[in-house]
Design an enzyme around this catalytic site. Sequence first.
Site, PDB file in Angstrom:
ATOM      1  N   HIS A  70     107.936  46.892  -4.282  1.00 42.77           N
ATOM      2  CA  HIS A  70     106.900  46.433  -5.218  1.00 42.77           C
ATOM      3  C   HIS A  70     106.318  45.070  -4.822  1.00 42.77           C
ATOM      4  O   HIS A  70     105.709  44.405  -5.646  1.00 42.77           O
ATOM      5  CB  HIS A  70     107.446  46.382  -6.652  1.00 42.77           C
TER       6      HIS A  70
ATOM      7  N   ASN B  26     112.500  44.601  -7.057  1.00 42.16           N
ATOM      8  CA  ASN B  26     112.314  43.215  -7.508  1.00 42.16           C
ATOM      9  C   ASN B  26     111.410  42.440  -6.558  1.00 42.16           C
ATOM     10  O   ASN B  26     111.410  42.672  -5.350  1.00 42.16           O
ATOM     11  CB  ASN B  26     113.666  42.515  -7.623  1.00 42.16           C
TER      12      ASN B  26
ATOM     13  N   THR C 113     118.321  49.239 -13.078  1.00 37.88           N
ATOM     14  CA  THR C 113     116.923  49.654 -13.280  1.00 37.88           C
ATOM     15  C   THR C 113     116.860  50.674 -14.404  1.00 37.88           C
ATOM     16  O   THR C 113     117.747  51.516 -14.546  1.00 37.88           O
ATOM     17  CB  THR C 113     116.277  50.183 -11.977  1.00 37.88           C
TER      18      THR C 113
ATOM     19  N   ASP D 268     111.630  39.046  -6.589  1.00 43.90           N
ATOM     20  CA  ASP D 268     112.316  37.789  -6.269  1.00 43.90           C
ATOM     21  C   ASP D 268     112.952  37.900  -4.883  1.00 43.90           C
ATOM     22  O   ASP D 268     112.965  38.969  -4.270  1.00 43.90           O
ATOM     23  CB  ASP D 268     113.366  37.452  -7.354  1.00 43.90           C
TER      24      ASP D 268
HETATM   25  C1  BJW Z   1     121.383  45.209 -16.436  1.00 48.77           C
HETATM   26  C2  BJW Z   1     121.700  43.918 -16.727  1.00 48.77           C
HETATM   27  C3  BJW Z   1     122.834  43.434 -16.112  1.00 48.77           C
HETATM   28  C4  BJW Z   1     119.968  44.324 -17.818  1.00 48.77           C
HETATM   29  N1  BJW Z   1     123.537  44.206 -15.296  1.00 48.77           N
HETATM   30  N2  BJW Z   1     122.094  45.974 -15.628  1.00 48.77           N
HETATM   31  C5  BJW Z   1     102.957  59.188 -15.913  1.00 48.77           C
HETATM   32  C6  BJW Z   1     104.108  59.833 -15.504  1.00 48.77           C
HETATM   33  C7  BJW Z   1     104.755  59.479 -14.316  1.00 48.77           C
HETATM   34  C8  BJW Z   1     104.258  58.450 -13.521  1.00 48.77           C
HETATM   35  C9  BJW Z   1     103.115  57.817 -13.934  1.00 48.77           C
HETATM   36  C10 BJW Z   1     102.481  58.169 -15.114  1.00 48.77           C
HETATM   37  N3  BJW Z   1     101.408  57.364 -15.255  1.00 48.77           N
HETATM   38  C11 BJW Z   1     101.355  56.514 -14.215  1.00 48.77           C
HETATM   39  C12 BJW Z   1     102.408  56.767 -13.397  1.00 48.77           C
HETATM   40  C13 BJW Z   1     102.747  56.041 -12.144  1.00 48.77           C
HETATM   41  C14 BJW Z   1     103.218  54.616 -12.441  1.00 48.77           C
HETATM   42  C15 BJW Z   1     104.376  54.699 -13.430  1.00 48.77           C
HETATM   43  O1  BJW Z   1     105.511  54.968 -13.073  1.00 48.77           O
HETATM   44  N4  BJW Z   1     104.115  54.393 -14.717  1.00 48.77           N
HETATM   45  C16 BJW Z   1     105.152  54.461 -15.737  1.00 48.77           C
HETATM   46  C17 BJW Z   1     104.917  53.371 -16.743  1.00 48.77           C
HETATM   47  C18 BJW Z   1     105.165  55.871 -16.326  1.00 48.77           C
HETATM   48  N5  BJW Z   1     103.655  54.049 -11.189  1.00 48.77           N
HETATM   49  C19 BJW Z   1     102.817  53.434 -10.380  1.00 48.77           C
HETATM   50  O2  BJW Z   1     101.657  53.254 -10.666  1.00 48.77           O
HETATM   51  C20 BJW Z   1     103.355  53.002  -9.032  1.00 48.77           C
HETATM   52  N6  BJW Z   1     102.506  53.477  -8.007  1.00 48.77           N
HETATM   53  C21 BJW Z   1     102.329  54.789  -7.807  1.00 48.77           C
HETATM   54  O3  BJW Z   1     102.867  55.649  -8.478  1.00 48.77           O
HETATM   55  O4  BJW Z   1     101.498  55.064  -6.735  1.00 48.77           O
HETATM   56  C22 BJW Z   1     101.179  56.446  -6.466  1.00 48.77           C
HETATM   57  C23 BJW Z   1     102.204  57.174  -5.649  1.00 48.77           C
HETATM   58  C24 BJW Z   1     102.116  58.533  -5.547  1.00 48.77           C
HETATM   59  C25 BJW Z   1     103.046  59.228  -4.822  1.00 48.77           C
HETATM   60  C26 BJW Z   1     104.093  58.588  -4.161  1.00 48.77           C
HETATM   61  C27 BJW Z   1     104.170  57.247  -4.261  1.00 48.77           C
HETATM   62  C28 BJW Z   1     103.248  56.543  -5.010  1.00 48.77           C
HETATM   63  C29 BJW Z   1     103.397  51.472  -8.905  1.00 48.77           C
HETATM   64  C30 BJW Z   1     104.402  50.866  -9.809  1.00 48.77           C
HETATM   65  C31 BJW Z   1     104.344  49.320  -9.708  1.00 48.77           C
HETATM   66  C32 BJW Z   1     105.354  48.671 -10.644  1.00 48.77           C
HETATM   67  N7  BJW Z   1     105.138  47.260 -10.684  1.00 48.77           N
HETATM   68  C33 BJW Z   1     106.048  46.437 -11.490  1.00 48.77           C
HETATM   69  C34 BJW Z   1     105.566  44.957 -11.543  1.00 48.77           C
HETATM   70  C35 BJW Z   1     105.645  44.253 -10.231  1.00 48.77           C
HETATM   71  C36 BJW Z   1     106.448  43.071 -10.147  1.00 48.77           C
HETATM   72  C37 BJW Z   1     106.369  41.953 -11.148  1.00 48.77           C
HETATM   73  O5  BJW Z   1     105.354  41.628 -11.754  1.00 48.77           O
HETATM   74  O6  BJW Z   1     107.427  41.346 -11.279  1.00 48.77           O
HETATM   75  O7  BJW Z   1     107.364  46.472 -10.980  1.00 48.77           O
HETATM   76  S1  BJW Z   1     106.218  47.000 -13.165  1.00 48.77           S
HETATM   77  C38 BJW Z   1     107.892  46.541 -13.339  1.00 48.77           C
HETATM   78  O8  BJW Z   1     108.705  47.727 -13.577  1.00 48.77           O
HETATM   79  C39 BJW Z   1     108.312  45.984 -11.963  1.00 48.77           C
HETATM   80  C40 BJW Z   1     109.644  46.621 -11.771  1.00 48.77           C
HETATM   81  O9  BJW Z   1     109.951  46.634 -10.383  1.00 48.77           O
HETATM   82  C41 BJW Z   1     109.498  47.979 -12.388  1.00 48.77           C
HETATM   83  C42 BJW Z   1     110.801  48.624 -12.771  1.00 48.77           C
HETATM   84  O10 BJW Z   1     111.459  47.883 -13.749  1.00 48.77           O
HETATM   85  P1  BJW Z   1     113.039  47.721 -13.692  1.00 48.77           P
HETATM   86  O11 BJW Z   1     113.411  46.945 -12.480  1.00 48.77           O
HETATM   87  O12 BJW Z   1     113.671  49.027 -13.871  1.00 48.77           O
HETATM   88  O13 BJW Z   1     113.305  46.763 -14.944  1.00 48.77           O
HETATM   89  P2  BJW Z   1     113.507  47.150 -16.495  1.00 48.77           P
HETATM   90  O14 BJW Z   1     113.350  45.905 -17.278  1.00 48.77           O
HETATM   91  O15 BJW Z   1     112.688  48.302 -16.883  1.00 48.77           O
HETATM   92  O16 BJW Z   1     115.041  47.626 -16.560  1.00 48.77           O
HETATM   93  C43 BJW Z   1     116.122  46.733 -16.339  1.00 48.77           C
HETATM   94  C44 BJW Z   1     117.421  47.511 -16.460  1.00 48.77           C
HETATM   95  O17 BJW Z   1     118.484  46.644 -16.150  1.00 48.77           O
HETATM   96  C45 BJW Z   1     117.684  48.069 -17.870  1.00 48.77           C
HETATM   97  O18 BJW Z   1     118.119  49.422 -17.769  1.00 48.77           O
HETATM   98  C46 BJW Z   1     118.825  47.191 -18.397  1.00 48.77           C
HETATM   99  O19 BJW Z   1     119.747  47.891 -19.217  1.00 48.77           O
HETATM  100  C47 BJW Z   1     119.506  46.794 -17.116  1.00 48.77           C
HETATM  101  N8  BJW Z   1     120.175  45.505 -17.176  1.00 48.77           N
HETATM  102  N9  BJW Z   1     120.738  43.430 -17.652  1.00 48.77           N
HETATM  103  C48 BJW Z   1     123.095  45.504 -15.114  1.00 48.77           C
HETATM  104  N10 BJW Z   1     123.253  42.170 -16.389  1.00 48.77           N
END
Ligand code: BJW
Length: 238
Positions: free
Chosen positions: A109, A92, A176, A94
């Site tokens: 992130h 996150n 997540t 925040d």
């Molecule tokens: C509740 C609840 C409640 C609701 N109680 N629960 C193909 C295959 C594999 C990987 C890749 C691919 N193509 C590209 C990639 C890599 C890419 C990637 O993963 N893409 C995917 C789309 C496939 N990743 C990257 O590019 C990352 N960098 C990278 O890989 O660099 C190279 C590297 C190589 C080797 C080692 C290391 C690195 C960078 C990723 C950057 C993500 N940025 C974001 C935005 C930034 C912040 C912002 O603007 O706010 O980060 S995207 C967004 O998603 C944000 C989040 O941190 C991230 C994850 O989301 P999160 O937190 O899981 O939220 P949600 O909404 O998805 O889920 C919420 C969950 O909560 C749900 O399950 C609900 O059920 C639950 N929930 N209410 C408990 N009350």
Amino acid sequence: MPDIQKIVVLTGAGISAESGLATFRGPDGLWEGRRVEDICTPEALERDRALVLDFYDHRRRALTQVAPNPAHEALARLDAEWPGELLIVTQNVDDLHERAGAARILHMHGALLSALCEGCGERRLFGGDMLDGPRCEICGQDALRPDIVFFGEMPYEMERIERAVMDADLFVSIGTSGAVYPAAGFVEAARHAGADTLELNLEPSAGSVFFHETRLGPASVMVPEWVDEILAEQAAEN
Ligand code: BJW
Ligand code: ZN
């Protein structure tokens, strides 16, 4: 539970949902009709800088309207009371973990309250607006961008995180979806290295099958329950 000393907690947007911050991929997802993958990229920033700066200015301002919930507070209590190693890795941007009092935390992130200068690479605390905002205090260039890790960019502190994940006795994932790598891969790495793995989420995540245990429910209930449980077990052992 076997003897647990080292804990890694991974948090995502779900832990802040009950504070009033939208998640990314839910029905009321943050990008309303746009895919996060389309706006949260270096290419989007280059194409329409004003749109991206304005988007994050709104998100930064929204932080003043929200407060930590019982899940953030429970993790802060764990941080204060857990005698072994603990690392809270949040995806996150925040500051609700810090406002609840957590100290052993890192933002893989990036952070809304930080600015990154594309001119000199400096990262600084930043609380205002970036659209028509100030120049970099260090190099004087008009080159500040949100200090947010976009798709295709390397998350922060990966070496430290990978070391902690590989060393962990217990890996806990909270709120997540498991849709974004590298965070989505931590559970398999931790489990492969011998850790117990626990998921606390509203619904099973994409990687649910990799966890030893999944507990479903709202973070504001599930996290305090788990923290009570692990601190009580720890107290009983000593
Ligand atoms: C509740 C609840 C409640 C609701 N109680 N629960 C193909 C295959 C594999 C990987 C890749 C691919 N193509 C590209 C990639 C890599 C890419 C990637 O993963 N893409 C995917 C789309 C496939 N990743 C990257 O590019 C990352 N960098 C990278 O890989 O660099 C190279 C590297 C190589 C080797 C080692 C290391 C690195 C960078 C990723 C950057 C993500 N940025 C974001 C935005 C930034 C912040 C912002 O603007 O706010 O980060 S995207 C967004 O998603 C944000 C989040 O941190 C991230 C994850 O989301 P999160 O937190 O899981 O939220 P949600 O909404 O998805 O889920 C919420 C969950 O909560 C749900 O399950 C609900 O059920 C639950 N929930 N209410 C408990 N009350
Ligand atoms: Zn600069």
